[in-house]
Each structure stands twice: as structure tokens, then as C-alpha cells.
Design an enzyme around this catalytic site. Structure first.
Site, short mmCIF file in Angstrom:
data_model
loop_
_atom_site.label_atom_id
_atom_site.label_comp_id
_atom_site.label_asym_id
_atom_site.label_seq_id
_atom_site.Cartn_x
_atom_site.Cartn_y
_atom_site.Cartn_z
N CYS A 330 -4.84 1.05 0.45
CA CYS A 330 -3.52 0.96 -0.18
C CYS A 330 -3.24 -0.42 -0.76
O CYS A 330 -2.16 -0.68 -1.28
CB CYS A 330 -2.44 1.26 0.84
SG CYS A 330 -2.59 2.91 1.49
N ASP A 331 -4.19 -1.31 -0.66
CA ASP A 331 -3.95 -2.68 -1.10
C ASP A 331 -4.19 -2.82 -2.60
O ASP A 331 -5.19 -2.32 -3.13
CB ASP A 331 -4.91 -3.60 -0.34
CG ASP A 331 -4.48 -5.05 -0.42
OD1 ASP A 331 -4.22 -5.63 0.64
OD2 ASP A 331 -4.42 -5.59 -1.54
#
Ligand code: PLP
Length: 378
Positions: A330-331
Site C-alpha cells: 500500500c506504500d
């Protein structure tokens, strides 16, 4: 995926496709072609007289890879107790191990000395003091700073000292009871500029002469790593680099000195193919995004430092689009590449990433809960 990509051998490509077809392995995973590694090992050092190869373990410390290299009788360059432990468990004798990390932890130094490792790099007074205390009488070589221009992964800003300081350090090491045996440098990783080696060897020669004038008898020139591999562009070949290096060394150094080479990337890099899966597609603004199950955190860390990979997708479509390729986490940092021209795959299709055998799994973390991909030798 029927046609063989340009710079991988047909044999390797067939092995990869066969493996994928015959094994229902969960992606992502890294395939390493043993024959490519074997071929590379036989090539490296061939054109440099009196040379020995010490594989830089950090490039890929997979146990099976190290086992293969051990069977090929290469030496090993290590920097930590973790790397030492794997080699020890494989029965690698200490005579085949050196450490060129100029800054060693106490724990590592302790264990390396205990194991019998005798060759250490340094580039500070503090490290010479530490070596004199924990590894008295060991052989040391000083890390000289050399130009890293033209390297995609420059290292010169972190380590290495200039001539005068290097000379003073060699003299100091001797005063401290260490045995100053020689000089090392690193031209930068993925170095596509053959002149870096020339400049570096010339500089080492000046230092060598100055050291002799101070009464030091050196015997070792360690030319480090840096040999490049083909990612997306063709690179200068190892033979060309080595012929030039050998010529300069032969002209300018005594003929009986030992030459050490410490390749990492060139040994395992182009033997590796990452097998990954397309997990999603998106149109974000006017950019086409491809989300795949390997990314910056679980294998492709070097992409953020500028390494660009070649991708191959299984696709029915023949028209290409330009893609931004992202990893599974999710980064927002987890973007591997931009403006990659590829035919459009379906979600669930395989995507292969070539020349990915070095500095991939060794950098991988379990960030965001994604496990570290397996390495499989074929
Ligand atoms: C990483 C490293 C190498 C290997 O470099 P490559 O560019 O992968 O060939 C060699 N020597 C030292 C000291 C290193 O730190």
C-alpha cells in the site's frame, strides 16, 4: 512469451517457460539458471593474470546459489556474521573468504577471526585500531577512493580515502602490528564505463609506489566488483574490461602480485528471472497502471535507485501501451517503473522480470505482510 527476448539464451528461456508450465508454484518467485551462473564464473577472471574471484555474497546469499558457487570453487567476499554462518555451514574454508567492508561490527569481526578469516579492508584509523585489537596480525588492504562516473549504483561517496590518507593508513596499520598487504577500490556497481578501471588501477599504482618508498612490501591488488549486466541496454562485456585491466596491471605492477576480483551482480544477475503475476490494472488520471505481486519491498528494491528491468508478459494482445508498474504493497513508494511499453496483459497473467538474480531477494523484506519470495535453481 513464445519468442525469446533479445539477451537471454534460448536455452535459459525454455527452461524458465518449462518450469512455469510444469510447476504450479505460487508467485512471486525467482528462478536462477545454474548454467548461466557456471558460465559467468568461468568467464570472470579468465583474462586477468594471477587473479582469483571472490563472489560478493550480498548480491544473492541464497543457500543453493552459494552451494553451487562453492562447488565451482570460487572465493567469497562477506560483510556480516550471517553471511559467514551460511558459508561455514557449507564447509567453505577460511582461506577462501575475505571481507572488504571497511566498517565491521564487533560481532562479525570476532566471529570472522575465530573462523580463521585473515583478509580485511579498512579506510580509517579507527578501523585499523579495531583490527589491531580484535584481529592482531591479520592482513589488511586499504580502500582507495576512485571515480564512479558511469556506474548506475555509485559507492564512492560512502567508502574510500584519497592517496595521502591511504598511504598514511597503510603505514599506521604496520605500526599497529597488522600486515598491510595491498590496495582495494570499487568503481561503482553496474559500471558501464571501462575507463573507471583504468583510472582506478593507475591511482592504485601511484599509491603502491609511494608505499614501497615507505618500505612497505605490498602483494595484493583487489579490483573490487562493478562488472555490469544487461538489463535493458547492452553493456561493455567482461572480456573487454578484463583485457584492458590486465594490460594496465601488467604494464604498471610487479608481475607476481595477486589480483582479487569481487563480482556480485555479474555472477548471478542475468541468471535470474522473477516470475510474478499481474494482480490488477487501473487507469489513474491518464496513466495506465499495472499492479504486480513483486515490488520495491519484496524484491525489486534497486528499481528505486534507477535500475530498469526488462519485462515480458503473456498477452494475447499485440498492440503495446505505456505502463506504470507497481508492487503489491500500500506504500506509494512501491512503484517499480514508469513508461514501460508492453502489450496489455489480463489480471492473473504472468509477468516475467529478466536479469533479476542480483540485489533482489537479498534486499527483500516482509513489509506489509508479503513474504520474501522463494529462490529456485533450474
Ligand atoms: C557490493 C560489493 C561488491 C560487489 O559489487 P558488484 O557491483 O555487485 O559486482 C564487491 N566488493 C565490495 C566491497 C562490495 O561492497
Amino acid at each position: 512469451m513464445e519468442t525469446t527476448p533479445e539477451f537471454i539464451s534460448k536455452k535459459t528461456w525454455n527452461k524458465v517457460l518449462n518450469y512455469i508450465a510444469l510447476n504450479d508454484e505460487e508467485t512471486p518467485y525467482l528462478l536462477i539458471d545454474k548454467e548461466v551462473v557456471t558460465e559467468k564464473v568461468s568467464q570472470i577472471g579468465k583474462r586477468i593474470r594471477n587473479s582469483k574471484t571472490f563472489y560478493a555474497v550480498k548480491a544473492n546469499p541464497d543457500r543453493e546459489v552459494l552451494k553451487l558457487l562453492n562447488s565451482l570453487e570460487t572465493g567469497f567476499e562477506i560483510a556480516s556474521e550471517g553471511e559467514l554462518n551460511i558459508l561455514a555451514s557449507l564447509g567453505v574454508v577460511p582461506e577462501r573468504i575475505i571481507t572488504s567492508n571497511p566498517m565491521k561490527t564487533f560481532k562479525f569481526l570476532d566471529q570472522a577471526v575465530e573462523y580463521g578469516v585473515r583478509y580485511f579492508a579498512f579506510d580509517t584509523v579507527a578501523e585499523a585500531d579495531k583490527l589491531a585489537r580484535y584481529a592482531p596480525g591479520c592482513n589488511v588492504y586499504v580502500r582507495l577512493s576512485v571515480p564512479n562516473e558511469g556506474s548506475e549504483w555509485p559507492l564512492s561517496k560512502k567508502f574510500g580515502v584519497e592517496m595521502d590518507e591511504a598511504l598514511a593508513l597503510l603505514v599506521y596499520a604496520k605500526e599497529k602490528g597488522l600486515v598491510p598487504v595491498g590496495i582495494t577500490f570499487h568503481v561503482g556497481s553496474q559500471c558501464n564505463n571501462v575507463y573507471n578501471w583504468n583510472t582506478a588501477v593507475d591511482k592504485a599504482r601511484d599509491l603502491w609506489e609511494a608505499a614501497e618508498q615507505q618500505g612497505l612490501k605490498l602483494s595484493l591488488l583487489n579490483i573490487g566488483g562493478g562488472y555490469p549486466i544487461h538489463y535493458t541496454k547492452s553493456v561493455v562485456d567482461i572480456e573487454t574490461i578484463e583485457k584492458k585491466v590486465d594490460k594496465v596491471i601488467h604494464q604498471k605492477f610487479p608481475s607476481d602480485i595477486d589480483i582479487y576480483i569481487e563480482p556480485g551482480r555479474a555472477v548471478v544477475g542475468d541468471a535470474g528471472v522473477f516470475v510474478s503475476t499481474v494482480i490488477g490494472k487501473a487507469l489513474r488520471g491518464d496513466e495506465n497502471w499495472l499492479h504486480i505481486d513483486v515490488g520495491v519491498f519484496n524484491g525489486l528494491m534497486e528499481s528505486i535507485g534507477g535500475i530498469k528491468y526488462t519485462y515480458v508478459v503473456g498477452s494475447r494482445s499485440s498492440s503495446e501501451k505505456s505502463w506504470t508498474i507497481a508492487g503489491p504493497s500500500c506504500d506509494s513508494f512501491d512503484v517499480i517503473d514508469r513508461d514501460v511499453e508492453l502489450p496489455e496483459p489480463e489480471v492473473g497473467n504472468r509477468i516475467l522480470i529478466l536479469s533479476s538474480g542480483a540485489y533482489t531477494i537479498s534486499y527483500a523484506s516482509e513489509f506489509n505482510g508479503f513474504s520474501i519470495p522463494k529462490t529456485i535453481l533450474i
